[in-house]
Motif scaffolding. Structure first.
Motif, PDB file in Angstrom:
ATOM      1  N   LYS A   1       0.831  -1.212   0.000  1.00 49.70           N
ATOM      2  CA  LYS A   1       0.000   0.000   0.000  1.00 49.70           C
ATOM      3  C   LYS A   1       0.865   1.262   0.000  1.00 49.70           C
ATOM      4  CE  LYS A   1      -3.602   2.235   2.817  1.00 49.70           C
ATOM      5  NZ  LYS A   1      -2.859   3.081   3.752  1.00 49.70           N
ATOM      6  N   GLU A   2       1.966   1.241   0.732  1.00 51.08           N
ATOM      7  CA  GLU A   2       2.857   2.404   0.754  1.00 51.08           C
ATOM      8  C   GLU A   2       3.426   2.688  -0.631  1.00 51.08           C
ATOM      9  OE1 GLU A   2       5.835   5.369   1.737  1.00 51.08           O
ATOM     10  OE2 GLU A   2       3.704   4.971   2.011  1.00 51.08           O
ATOM     11  N   ARG A   3       3.738   1.629  -1.392  1.00 48.94           N
ATOM     12  CA  ARG A   3       4.251   1.847  -2.760  1.00 48.94           C
ATOM     13  C   ARG A   3       3.168   2.412  -3.671  1.00 48.94           C
ATOM     14  NH1 ARG A   3       7.645   0.021   0.958  1.00 48.94           N
ATOM     15  NH2 ARG A   3       9.769  -0.130   0.145  1.00 48.94           N
ATOM     16  N   VAL A   4       1.917   2.033  -3.430  1.00 49.81           N
ATOM     17  CA  VAL A   4       0.821   2.651  -4.188  1.00 49.81           C
ATOM     18  C   VAL A   4       0.751   4.139  -3.841  1.00 49.81           C
ATOM     19  CG1 VAL A   4      -1.669   2.654  -4.619  1.00 49.81           C
ATOM     20  CG2 VAL A   4      -0.468   0.485  -4.288  1.00 49.81           C
ATOM     21  N   GLY A   5       0.926   4.451  -2.556  1.00 47.02           N
ATOM     22  CA  GLY A   5       0.930   5.854  -2.143  1.00 47.02           C
ATOM     23  C   GLY A   5       2.078   6.636  -2.756  1.00 47.02           C
TER      24      GLY A   5
END
Length: 513
Positions: A130-134
């Motif tokens: 999810k952090e990489r999507v952010g």
């Protein structure tokens, strides 16, 4: 403990959105998104109030993290005043706030005895996904609606982040329970937002920029990825609420007993058998012992740019390259990377972690379309204990890898740029058989430059300078005047690959020293 996790995970989600909002605001030079950014400041401030209740005694990371959070109001003033670059703001949010917060979640989750270890592992991989999507949301706002041909650095960082996303998603799904897997698959297959983002990502990794992406505005990009982040956050809350449920642990690697009934080789393994027999690790093994290992193996394919494994991922399989090139590297949250090695056919990936049964210590990525021989790590460890020849070959492989790393370190620290490039070309020449004077650079010049510890433009200039020594350079094609043209760049490692070293035909006797 669940309240602590709920509070800090909510903070992470909201500050991820603040990071993206700040990126969009700065990209527009303050002309857009100012009201939305101020509103997000307020939302994040409300979530900060709950952080003071974090159990400081349970993690040494909490106090430094809370100190960093105290600097947030000051950093915001600089952002509103447009006194920071978008990249600086991105780095602050990522390195000082979000990454430490995720580390705290990891510690609190891992050390809670009530939690299921496998579910915790799945949860942590989900947070990294999810952090990489952010990050893609924030970085993409700087890239879209611009001349893509002039944004190579941003585009490269975006491709790196997408590759990391895929790797963390893969690790998460391998560990998640069926209920969560089904929820994610439903989103991937049926949700238009997920499908749109996936289409964008696949095209980016293929080095294609769809026309609809070229025309999308930064605000539309932000809204699209915010919608995906919100959907992922709903899944995250469901995972977080079920960390303690008692279900059977999922194994992270195949169990040998499930494979004992296999007697024949998988089709692709059989097709590559002649090439596999030449791999140094299997040197001297008789057919029976080799087949006893290979009956558990399979051949896997990865397209260019795909992540094979990530740093921190449990080493559940042992890989040997059958076709193509693989780079081993370490990277940071900004998409910057340090290339450690570039490996090719016949070489294995990180043998030492198989010995120690520890997680991978670096990332591995396909440089081009590749095929790998994949063997369960448990099988290799078991056979090393019972097969002396295999154990000796493994020790020899590790020793050769260590010598190669020492030689590479010497090149980076003691040799000038011309010597490094000459050494690389000689290495390539010898690996191709030491006969053909026409060479083709095996992968991108930027990757070669990173491997040799120099900037791409320095590598290109050095190649051109080699023309003075009679070496013809035409883009990625190198033509040597004769087979001895690069002998002055030889060293002890490369001489071991040369059949003329130590003979009267060798013009450089110092290469053995």
């Amino acid at each position: 403990m669940s309240n602590y996790l709920e509070n800090i995970c909510n903070f992470i989600h909201q500050v991820q959105k603040e990071r993206g909002s700040a990126s969009l605001y700065l990209r527009s030079n303050g002309k857009e998104f100012s009201n939305e950014l101020e509103d997000q400041f307020t939302i994040v401030d409300k979530s900060i109030k709950f952080l003071e209740s974090l159990p400081k005694k349970q993690s040494s990371k909490i106090e430094p993290f809370l100190t960093s959070v105290q600097y947030l109001p000051a950093k915001r003033k600089y952002i509103i005043a447009k006194m920071v670059e978008p990249t600086e703001a991105l780095a602050f949010y990522t390195r000082e706030i979000i990454s430490p917060a995720i580390e705290i979640v990891q510690e609190l989750s891992v050390f809670d005895p009530a939690n299921n270890p496998t579910k915790v592992s799945a949860f942590i991989n989900f947070l990294h996904w999810k952090e990489r999507v952010g990050l893609e949301r924030a970085i993409g706002t700087q890239l879209v609606d611009m001349d893509w041909s002039n944004t190579a650095s941003f585009k490269n960082r975006l491709e790196y982040i997408i590759s990391e996303q895929q790797a963390y998603e893969r690790m998460f799904l391998a560990l998640a329970d069926e209920r969560i897997q089904t929820a994610i698959r439903n989103l991937q297959n049926n949700n238009n937002i997920f499908r749109k983002v996936e289409e964008i990502n696949q095209n980016m990794l293929k080095n294609k920029v769809p026309s609809d992406v070229k025309s999308i505005t930064a605000k539309e990009w932000f809204n699209l990825f915010t919608a995906k982040m919100d959907l992922l956050y709903e899944v995250e809350r469901s995972i977080e609420e079920n960390l303690t449920s008692s279900e059977p642990l999922k194994s992270q690697e195949p169990k040998p007993q499930k494979l004992e009934n296999q007697t024949s080789l998988e089709g692709l393994v059989r097709a590559y058998l002649d090439k596999i027999k030449l791999v140094p690790l299997f040197k001297g093994l008789d057919s029976e012992n080799l087949q006893d290992i290979l009956k558990y193996a399979r051949v896997v394919e990865h397209s260019k740019g795909a992540m094979i494994f990530m740093q921190g991922e449990q080493a559940s399989r042992f890989y040997i390259i059958l076709e193509g090139w693989v780079k081993l590297f370490k990277g940071n949250a900004d998409g910057e990377e340090s290339i450690l090695q570039v490996l090719s056919v016949g070489e294995s990936l990180l043998e030492t972690v198989i010995f120690s049964n520890t997680p991978f210590t670096v990332n591995a990525q396909a440089v081009d379309n590749i095929k790998l021989l994949s063997i369960p790590a448990t099988i290799i460890r078991e056979k090393l204990q019972s097969n002396k020849d295999l154990a000796i070959n493994m020790l020899s492989t590790v020793a050769n890898r260590s010598q190669s790393l020492i030689s590479q370190f010497e090149q980076l620290t003691l040799k000038n740029t011309t010597q490094r490039v000459g050494w690389f070309l000689l290495k390539l020449f010898l690996e191709k058989g030491g006969v053909n004077t026409n060479l083709k650079l095996p992968y991108d010049k930027a990757l070669i430059a990173g491997y040799l510890g120099m900037q791409p433009e320095t590598f290109s200039r050095t190649l051109q300078a080699l023309k003075e020594h009679g070496i013809d350079v035409d883009r990625n094609l190198i033509n040597l005047p004769d087979i001895f043209a690069l002998c002055n760049y030889c060293d002890a490692e490369l001489s071991s690959k040369c059949n003329k070293a130590g003979t009267d035909a060798c013009p450089n006797p110092d290469c053995l020293n």
